[in-house]
Write an enzyme that holds these catalytic residues in place. Structure first.
Site, PDB file in Angstrom:
ATOM      1  CG  ASN A 180      -1.965  -1.046   1.047  1.00 39.09           C
ATOM      2  OD1 ASN A 180      -2.062  -2.556   1.029  1.00 39.09           O
ATOM      3  ND2 ASN A 180      -3.334  -0.857   1.323  1.00 39.09           N
ATOM      4  CD  GLU A 181       6.006   3.294   3.368  1.00 35.61           C
ATOM      5  OE1 GLU A 181       5.663   1.948   4.109  1.00 35.61           O
ATOM      6  OE2 GLU A 181       6.851   3.096   3.386  1.00 35.61           O
ATOM      7  NE  ARG A 182       7.967  -1.403  -0.685  1.00 37.10           N
ATOM      8  CZ  ARG A 182       8.349  -2.618  -0.519  1.00 37.10           C
ATOM      9  NH1 ARG A 182       8.061  -3.545  -0.648  1.00 37.10           N
ATOM     10  NH2 ARG A 182       9.019  -2.414   0.608  1.00 37.10           N
ATOM     11  CB  ALA A 205       5.643   6.096  -2.507  1.00 35.77           C
TER      12      ALA A 205
END
Lengths: 255, 419
Positions: free
Chosen positions: B275-277, B280
């Site tokens: 999710n973080e990637r 970003a």
């Protein structure tokens, strides 16, 4: 009064931030593939109606728009802001050149059908800057009007309106039912919350055609030519007023 | 045969800095479709308005102060429903699919200060996905719900002073004593660290020789005795984001504060990283669009040697090259979202997406900064801040080298995976 029924008009226009380009045939501006949004003054109109509902002055807000299929998105925006239901007068091919008198006639029929106590429109659309629909509608209905409203207060069937006019501010009182047009400083339109955006999907939008309503929307005005304003030329600096007057006489600006 | 029909309708608003690229697209691939609906557009329009009106005017001040008021900003976003877009409805979320999160991530990129959008990313896509997916009712009620509402500020505790890319080597430990975890250790690079109400903390909870099976995720309230902010870190960019080094000494929290199964923490965290990637990358693309648009605007006015900077072929050709690569990246993002929404494992694609976004954003900001010349080097324009803020992307959230490692494992070329 147990609560007013308010009819709000909104129009889908080219977004105010877009740089306009004249069409190659010089009969208008390029609209294909260009971002469109709700007319900014109409946002003020919708916002005012929503605030009246929050204050329990209004009990139902109906938002109506005359336009192509995509006008539905504009209506949904108003529903997300807090309007209860929508009416979409969908324009057919050949009906796209809808002018203020035609819009006013359509709205007069909607008023007949919905029987609102108050109609709020944006003072003018930023594409044609006509500033006519409110006045024409009031005339057709024979209702009082309060245009360029920057303050709106209701008590007991009477609206106290502050109008922004050339000379300053004018305070008037009108008896309901009435037609009002919203100016920029009437309020600051809210942005819709995400839960309300999703709830708006379920609110009803009634669709009808101009033929269903039975209005003649033939344009009375024909656009001959649309051009860019001339490129601004460099100016001249002069040392004093007498030289200024001399130059102005030379250029024929002064007799 | 695979039949792929791909339509893009784009509108480039050439002279407005603040607008994102308006794109409606429909990708048809193996009968999977993904259309941007009017609700997606409405989400974007309203969130952009909120940012323009209530967040951006203060960014300059927050950059100077080295801190933005997280509770204030998150409460505003929470009240408007933006902190729980894809989170469960029972805990105040909206339960929408991931495509709506990505639209929001793109909108957050219009925040003038990268530190703020990064902090929002922690709240929505870094500290909470595992909690939402694997947490018990107890932790969801006590941590997820107030975080979605914007009442709690969250932070993520994974990296440590001795362990960044090598997540498996973290040293923080938690042991059960009675009905409490007793935690010792510390965390580094903690975004929101000085303001957070709780930390989603990855910690060693058993003695398994396999470091991928010895860890758990635990919710740690930051006001628990023993938790302290050792120092705040002054950084090259992301100035409005408070980044802290946290120490934990005999910190006691209820045993029920664990997220998911004991020993599964490493897997949960790897999952959470996807999710973080995507967040970003989804934010990097509009940032790059903005760089290019503002550079075009500036260079079309700036003159040197009898012509505008933009008239130099090198300049407009270079910008065209960069815009082309941005479009390719946009397609990859879209593909990731389509597959993620369809429930597929997108680890390789998300990893490639992160890698490419981070590298491209460095190229874009570097070239654009050069075209801005002296003006670009000042604090008065956005490009200098974008250059500094976006440089982090190749380092944080999984360094480029880690991304490459993962891709090589999928390709079967990593020395460890070759027999």
């Amino acid at each position: 009064m147990s609560g007013l029924r308010v009819l709000v008009g909104c129009k889908r226009v080219i977004d105010y931030a877009v740089k306009i380009r004249v069409r190659p045939d010089h009969l208008g501006v390029v609209t294909d593939g260009v971002k469109h949004s709700m007319n900014p003054f109409d946002e003020n109109a919708v916002e005012e109606a929503v605030r009246m509902k929050q204050k329990k002055v209004a009990k139902e807000i109906i938002v109506a728009s005359c336009g192509p299929t995509q006008s539905q998105e504009t209506i949904r925006t108003a529903l997300a802001m807090g309007a209860d239901r929508g009416i979409h007068v969908e324009l057919a091919k050949g009906e796209e050149d809808l002018q203020p008198l035609a819009v006013a006639k359509v709205f007069a029929k909607l008023v007949e059908k919905e029987k609102p106590d108050l109609v709020i429109l944006g003072k003018q659309a930023i594409d044609d800057d006509s500033n006519q629909t409110t006045q024409l509608l009031a005339g057709l209905l024979d209702w009082p009007q309060g245009t360029m409203a920057s303050v709106l207060e209701h008590s007991d069937g009477v609206l106290k309106i502050t109008r922004e006019i050339d000379g300053g501010l004018e305070d008037i009182s009108v008896k309901l039912p009435a037609v009002v047009s919203a100016d920029l400083r009437l309020n600051e339109p809210r942005y819709a919350t995400l839960p309300n955006i999703m709830k708006a999907k379920k609110k009803k939008i009634e669709k009808m055609s101009v033929a269903d309503i039975g209005v003649d929307v033939t344009p009375r005005l024909k656009v001959q030519n649309v051009v860019d304003p001339p490129v601004r030329e460099a100016g001249d600096k002069v040392p004093d007023v007498s030289v200024l007057i001399e130059k102005m006489k030379e250029k024929g600006h002064l007799k | 045969t695979i039949n792929t029909n791909y339509f893009i309708q784009t509108n480039l608003s050439m002279f407005s800095c603040r607008k994102t690229l308006h794109i409606t697209r429909k990708i048809v691939n193996h009968c999977r479709t993904y259309t941007i609906t009017p609700e997606h557009e409405s989400l974007r329009d309203n969130l952009l308005k909120l940012i323009e009106r209530d967040i951006n005017p203060q960014c300059h001040k927050w950059e100077k102060e080295g801190r933005f008021p997280a509770h204030e900003v998150f409460k505003l976003l929470g009240d408007n429903g933006y902190l729980g877009i894809s989170k469960p409805i029972e805990y105040g979320g909206l339960g929408l699919d991931y495509s709506y999160e990505v639209i929001a991530a793109e909108a957050f990129a219009s925040i003038d200060s990268g530190g703020v959008s990064m902090a929002i990313g922690v709240q929505c896509d870094m500290a909470t996905p595992a909690l939402a997916k694997y947490g018990s009712h107890y932790v969801k009620e006590n941590f997820l719900k107030p975080t979605i509402a914007g009442d709690y500020v969250s932070c993520l505790g994974v990296s440590e002073v001795g362990s960044g890319s090598d997540v498996a080597s973290i040293k923080s430990k938690a042991r059960v004593e009675g009905n409490e975890w007793v935690i010792n250790g510390g965390k580094m690079w903690t975004t929101n660290g000085t303001q957070a109400d709780w930390m989603c903390m990855l910690v060693n909870t058993n003695d398994n020789k396999n470091p991928h099976k010895s860890k758990s995720l635990i919710c740690v309230p930051m006001d628990t005795p023993g938790v302290s902010v050792h120092r705040t870190i002054a950084k090259m960019g992301m100035h409005s984001s408070d980044t802290a080094e946290i120490t934990m000494e005999n910190v006691r929290v209820p045993v029920d504060n664990i997220i998911g199964e004991e020993g599964k923490g490493f897997q949960h965290q790897m999952d959470q990283f996807q999710n973080e990637r995507i967040y970003a990358a989804a934010g990097a693309i509009p940032a790059m669009d903005r760089c290019i648009q503002e550079t075009i605007e500036y260079c079309s006015q700036r003159k040197a040697f009898g012509q505008t900077i933009l008239d130099n072929q090198y300049v407009h050709y270079r910008l065209a090259e960069l815009q082309t690569e941005i479009e390719c990246l946009r397609a990859l993002l879209h593909q990731c979202v389509v597959q993620h929404v369809a429930g597929e494992d997108i680890t390789p694609q998300a990893t490639m997406l992160k890698l490419k976004s981070a590298r491209l954003v460095r190229e874009v900001t570097d070239s654009c900064l050069q075209f801005w010349g002296g003006m670009g080097f000042t604090d008065d324009v956005a490009i200098s801040r974008l250059y500094r803020d976006t440089r982090l992307m190749s380092i944080g959230g999984g360094a480029d080298e880690v991304m490459l490692q993962i891709i090589c494992k999928y390709m079967g070329t990593h020395p460890g995976s070759r027999k």
